[in-house]
Design an enzyme around this catalytic site. Sequence first.
Site, mmCIF file in Angstrom:
data_model
loop_
_atom_site.group_PDB
_atom_site.id
_atom_site.type_symbol
_atom_site.label_atom_id
_atom_site.label_comp_id
_atom_site.label_asym_id
_atom_site.label_seq_id
_atom_site.Cartn_x
_atom_site.Cartn_y
_atom_site.Cartn_z
ATOM 1 N N ASP A 1 4.578 -29.329 1.390
ATOM 2 C CA ASP A 1 4.722 -30.656 0.793
ATOM 3 C C ASP A 1 6.158 -31.170 0.944
ATOM 4 O OD1 ASP A 1 3.223 -32.687 -0.999
ATOM 5 O OD2 ASP A 1 4.975 -32.233 -2.234
ATOM 6 N N HIS B 1 -4.931 -29.480 -1.130
ATOM 7 C CA HIS B 1 -3.507 -29.660 -0.857
ATOM 8 C C HIS B 1 -2.660 -28.449 -1.199
ATOM 9 C CE1 HIS B 1 0.363 -31.614 -0.503
ATOM 10 N NE2 HIS B 1 0.630 -31.421 -1.781
#
Length: 291
Positions: free
Chosen positions: A104, A272
Amino acid sequence: MFAGFVKQQRHVNGVDISYRIGGSGPGLLLLHGHPQTHVIWHKVAEQLAEHFTVVAADLRGYGDSGKPPASDDSSHYCKREMAGDGVELMQALGFERFNLLAHDRGARVAHRLALDHPQAVLRLILLDIAPTLAMYRQTNEAFARAYWHWFFLIRPAPLPESLIEADPELYLRSVMGSRSAGLKPFTDEALGEYLRCLKLPGTARSICEDYRASAAIDLDHDRADLAAGHHLQVPLLVLWGQDGTVGRCFEPLHEWQQVALDVRGKALPCGHYVAEEAPEQLLGEVLAFLR
């Protein structure tokens, strides 16, 4: 969590960086994403430490690391500065060259680190991102709805930071719980750490500055690299969640092939938060690539 690791802090590149270190062997720097801390690696760090000296760091502005003041151009939180933190930290720990695994926001820092300091990186693994410039250029309604925080956090101060500070837990649960797996992948201990750090003075401001930089000065740096024909030189592995927004809205492998010379990648059976949703699958891919 992090059995066999010790928590330390170093002053590097003008900021105090907090980290945990454990294991032995070649250096492996781990960088986390938003709105989390180095604790994202708690399900894989001990296994990685059987093969590497693992350094799990908190990015500047996050966790227990220092939180520089805001600047007019958000340059204190540009990925170039944050990359400098990582390089100087590893050098201070005795690693002129090291492997890099990042998720991320940390993966955006790692991308910049490998561009600016190619001599420092042995191998690079990026989790659940496409290049920042490509993602902004290709933003559509589906992406904007899923990654609403990208556009909320870049609003001028003090609106977004004030709203986060008013109810940090609501913000944390709204961002992390809205992804494909909800809050199920996160242990109570990990969530407690994320919330503790989000409540620290200066964290909300720093988070906003991180995102403001990504929508401004970081894009300038990325455009300059693109215009100059600069590509990632290091071997790159990109992994993304098959149930995540990045894989649905973009073609991650294709996008990385536009900016890297030696890249491979695949989707993993998760959303994610790869390291907390699919730790065993991640370990298999990471160890095979780094060996």
